[in-house]
Structures are given as C-alpha cells and as structure tokens.
Design a protein around this motif. Structure first.
Motif, PDB file in Angstrom:
ATOM      1  N   LEU A 157       0.828  -1.208   0.000  1.00 55.15           N
ATOM      2  CA  LEU A 157       0.000   0.000   0.000  1.00 55.15           C
ATOM      3  C   LEU A 157       0.862   1.258   0.000  1.00 55.15           C
ATOM      4  CD1 LEU A 157      -2.764   1.382   0.257  1.00 55.15           C
ATOM      5  CD2 LEU A 157      -2.584   1.106   2.752  1.00 55.15           C
ATOM      6  N   VAL A 158       1.970   1.234   0.736  1.00 57.59           N
ATOM      7  CA  VAL A 158       2.880   2.385   0.793  1.00 57.59           C
ATOM      8  C   VAL A 158       3.524   2.609  -0.569  1.00 57.59           C
ATOM      9  CG1 VAL A 158       5.028   3.252   1.794  1.00 57.59           C
ATOM     10  CG2 VAL A 158       3.336   2.145   3.256  1.00 57.59           C
ATOM     11  N   GLU A 160       2.414   1.666  -3.566  1.00 54.75           N
ATOM     12  CA  GLU A 160       1.424   2.141  -4.539  1.00 54.75           C
ATOM     13  C   GLU A 160       1.045   3.589  -4.270  1.00 54.75           C
ATOM     14  OE1 GLU A 160       0.583   0.625  -7.332  1.00 54.75           O
ATOM     15  OE2 GLU A 160       2.120  -0.775  -6.630  1.00 54.75           O
ATOM     16  N   ASN A 161       0.976   3.953  -2.997  1.00 56.89           N
ATOM     17  CA  ASN A 161       0.692   5.344  -2.652  1.00 56.89           C
ATOM     18  C   ASN A 161       1.826   6.252  -3.120  1.00 56.89           C
ATOM     19  OD1 ASN A 161      -1.022   7.285  -1.337  1.00 56.89           O
ATOM     20  ND2 ASN A 161       0.450   7.368   0.344  1.00 56.89           N
ATOM     21  N   LYS A 164       1.703   6.851  -6.844  1.00 53.84           N
ATOM     22  CA  LYS A 164       0.727   7.887  -7.214  1.00 53.84           C
ATOM     23  C   LYS A 164       1.371   9.267  -7.162  1.00 53.84           C
ATOM     24  CE  LYS A 164      -3.363   5.370  -5.561  1.00 53.84           C
ATOM     25  NZ  LYS A 164      -4.446   5.341  -4.529  1.00 53.84           N
ATOM     26  N   TRP A 275      -1.838  15.121  -1.418  1.00 51.14           N
ATOM     27  CA  TRP A 275      -1.296  13.770  -1.225  1.00 51.14           C
ATOM     28  C   TRP A 275      -1.079  13.531   0.261  1.00 51.14           C
ATOM     29  CZ3 TRP A 275       3.173  11.282   0.571  1.00 51.14           C
ATOM     30  CH2 TRP A 275       3.336   9.942   0.142  1.00 51.14           C
ATOM     31  N   SER A 276      -1.408  12.351   0.739  1.00 51.29           N
ATOM     32  CA  SER A 276      -1.232  12.033   2.154  1.00 51.29           C
ATOM     33  C   SER A 276      -0.480  10.719   2.304  1.00 51.29           C
ATOM     34  CB  SER A 276      -2.580  11.945   2.867  1.00 51.29           C
ATOM     35  OG  SER A 276      -3.402  10.941   2.277  1.00 51.29           O
ATOM     36  N   THR A 277       0.209  10.577   3.435  1.00 53.23           N
ATOM     37  CA  THR A 277       0.993   9.380   3.696  1.00 53.23           C
ATOM     38  C   THR A 277       0.145   8.319   4.378  1.00 53.23           C
ATOM     39  OG1 THR A 277       1.731  10.370   5.775  1.00 53.23           O
ATOM     40  CG2 THR A 277       3.175  10.605   3.883  1.00 53.23           C
ATOM     41  N   VAL A 278       0.670   7.105   4.387  1.00 50.69           N
ATOM     42  CA  VAL A 278       0.017   5.991   5.078  1.00 50.69           C
ATOM     43  C   VAL A 278       0.482   6.002   6.535  1.00 50.69           C
ATOM     44  CG1 VAL A 278      -0.234   3.478   5.168  1.00 50.69           C
ATOM     45  CG2 VAL A 278      -0.056   4.640   2.947  1.00 50.69           C
ATOM     46  N   ASN A 286       6.094   4.628   6.502  1.00 51.81           N
ATOM     47  CA  ASN A 286       6.473   3.790   5.367  1.00 51.81           C
ATOM     48  C   ASN A 286       6.816   2.347   5.739  1.00 51.81           C
ATOM     49  OD1 ASN A 286       8.979   4.842   6.554  1.00 51.81           O
ATOM     50  ND2 ASN A 286       9.991   3.853   4.842  1.00 51.81           N
TER      51      ASN A 286
END
Length: 353
Positions: A157-158, A160-161, A164, A275-278, A286
């Motif tokens: 998920l990190v 792929e984020n 983006k 944009w935001s982080t996980v 991360n």
C-alpha cells in the motif's frame, strides 16, 4: 583563590574537565554491544551529570531541558545549564550560512557525463522523502528519479501510494530490493543486543542507492533526512562519498534539514498538493519494522528505541518536545506479528535461491 581552583581542576579526570559530543564517546546510543568499555563511559557520563547538575542519575534519569535525551543513553551527559551534550554541540556548531552554502553547491553541481537525470531522491514512501521529492522537482527545478529500497517490510500500500505521487509529479519510480530479514532474525535471537534493525537497514539502503547512482553516473542524492549529516566540527547537511573504483563523487544531501522545515511544514506542503501518507504504528509512514520491534527493544533498554531519532528532530526544531513525547507514548507488543513477517520474508528468500 583562582590558582587553587585551577590546581584542583588540573587533577580531575579528563572526562570531567572537558566537554565532548555523544559521537566522541564512540558507543552505541541504544546499547548494542554494551561491553565493559561502553559501561565505563556510561558510568562516567552519569558521574559528570551528577557533578554538573547536583541531580543523581543513578536514582532517577536526568533529562535534557530542551530535547528528550537523558542519562539512560550511554553517550549522553547533562551540563550545568540543563542541556545535554548533543544540544550543546549542535548549538555551538550550527551556522545558517553553512547550510545556505551547501544548498547552493548542491543545486549548482553539474551532471556527470552520461547521467540522464540531475539527482536521485531516496524515496521511502514516507512523509519526509515525499516532501523532498516534491521540493526537488518544484522548488529546486531538478530532473530527478525516485528510488525506493524495498526491505521486505514496506507494505505494498505504501509503494502504490508513493507511485501515485511520482505519477502526479511526472517522476520515474525505481524499486530496488534488499534482504533485511536474515539480519533481523539474528538480532531477534540475541534480544537485539547486537543491533537495531533500522540502523542496519539504513546502511543497506544507502549502499543500494549509491550502487544505483554509480551505475547510472548520478552524483547527487537527496535524502528526506530532517537532521544533520555531520555535527562536528560544524553542523552540515551534506555527506560526500567517493567511489574508489570509478572516482565518482556523490553528495548525500538532507533537503528537509537544509531548508529547516518542521513537521507542520511538511504536512502543509503535502496537503497543498493533495497527497497524504500511510499511517503505520511505530512513528512511521512507510515501514512496519519500528512498530514491530519497539516492545522488545524498549523492554531491554527501558526507553523507546526511537527516542534517539526524535531527540535529534527536537534539537533541529523539526518537532516540539511534547509532540515527540506523544509520538513515543504508545508501545505495543507486536512480537508475534514480527515473527510472522520475518518468517515469511525468510521463506521468500529461500524460494528465490
């Protein structure tokens, strides 16, 4: 009277007469390889603190008045003014004009012949490296490649984020792979007395990125680091590395630090581009490792292993002290999850062999 005082000072041990930085102690801040020498230096630093402050650190740890460092950390002592030796060293050696000069040197360094981009951004997918990528492209006007080093513990998920964000900025994302799990397994088996995973990962991360730069003749590396690369004899944001085989000179450049950004600045910039982080437990955006090992390492040390990192962030002004304490306040026992992650990674490595 003055001569009597000076005579008394002359017979004191050197560690009581002179100030020194934590790095000069040459012992691990998280008590890896805590041998007789490290224990002696830790004892000396507590004696020095006691004489400086009048507070007995053997009864209760004495904390720096500015950051989170205290006398539980082997290479830390507290001065008479309440500041730890890391804060003292930083304040003594910090000069804004040096950072300004390093920024100009970095921006104006020409490409190496054959390089297709100006610089690499060491991109972890977290907030600090994300801001570095954005500012390198938009503020510094550099043509960059984002290089993410997958250690086996960065969730898909990190990545792929992060992809983006790279697509949003029109930046190529390169993913390199390293095998961290065997080292973590060895550390786990020794109750983390022989190493801390994030330190080992950092060494492997830097080597992977430098190898990529050597292969592609890229002489500049932008890091999302929000504290110094050197603190002595002066505070610097840049570390120079020369590859002996090729002669390539590379600059490892801490962009958030040289721009003196705060954590609030970083989130404001990221919010501004949408944009935001996980969010990951363990004070991470991360990698899962800090949150998976924190209980075991904290239990051994008596303090959170990320206290060292967040103390440096407080010293530079990146974080406020109370916010740093809040970020370290929740410790979860994720020992079983850690074992599952490591076993899964070891099985994948075995299958690739």
């Amino acid at each position: 009277m003055i001569s009597l005082v000076k005579s008394w000072e002359a017979i004191l041990p050197k560690f009581l007469r002179e100030d020194y930085s934590p790095y000069q102690c040459n012992v691990s801040s998280n008590r890896e390889h805590y041998n007789l020498r490290a224990k002696r230096i830790h004892f000396q630093n507590r004696i020095k603190t006691w004489l400086n402050t009048g507070k007995n650190p053997f009864i209760k740890p004495v904390e720096c008045s500015h950051c989170l460092f205290d006398t539980r950390i082997p290479n830390i002592y507290i001065g008479a003014d309440g500041l730890c030796n890391m804060c003292m060293t930083y304040q003594k050696n910090f000069k804004p004009e040096i950072l300004d000069s390093e920024l100009q040197t970095f921006v104006n360094t020409p490409r190496e012949p054959g390089a297709k981009v100006d610089a690499v951004v060491g991109f972890s997918g977290g907030k600090d490296s994300a801001v570095s990528l954005c500012l390198a492209k938009k503020k510094l006007g550099l043509d960059v490649t984002a290089v993410l080093v997958q250690n086996g513990f960065i969730p898909d998920l990190v990545i792929e984020n992060g992809r983006k964000l790279c697509d949003m900025l029109g930046v190529e994302l390169v993913v390199l792979n390293i095998d961290l799990a065997p080292y973590i397994k060895e550390m786990m088996d020794n109750n983390f007395k022989t190493g801390y995973p994030c330190y080992k990962c950092g060494d492997m991360f830097h080597k992977a990125i430098q190898d990529y730069c050597i292969e592609n003749r890229i002489n500049r590396i932008i890091m999302g680091r929000n504290w110094w690369h050197w603190i002595e004899p002066e505070v610097r944001s840049t570390r120079w590395v020369t590859n002996e085989k090729t002669g390539l000179k590379m600059q490892l450049f801490a962009l958030p630090f040289v721009l003196q950004l705060t954590e609030k600045d970083i989130y404001r910039i990221l919010d501004g581009i949408g944009w935001s982080t996980v969010k990951i437990h363990g004070n991470s955006t991360n990698c899962v490792i800090p949150g998976l090992v924190e209980y075991q390492v904290s239990k051994r040390l008596g303090y959170h292993p990320e206290l060292n990192l967040l103390s440096r962030e407080v010293i530079t002004g990146f974080l406020e002290k109370e916010e740093a304490k809040h970020q370290l306040s929740e410790i979860k026992d994720n020992t079983e999850t850690l074992k599952k992650w490591v076993d899964r990674q070891l099985e994948e490595i075995k299958n690739r062999a």
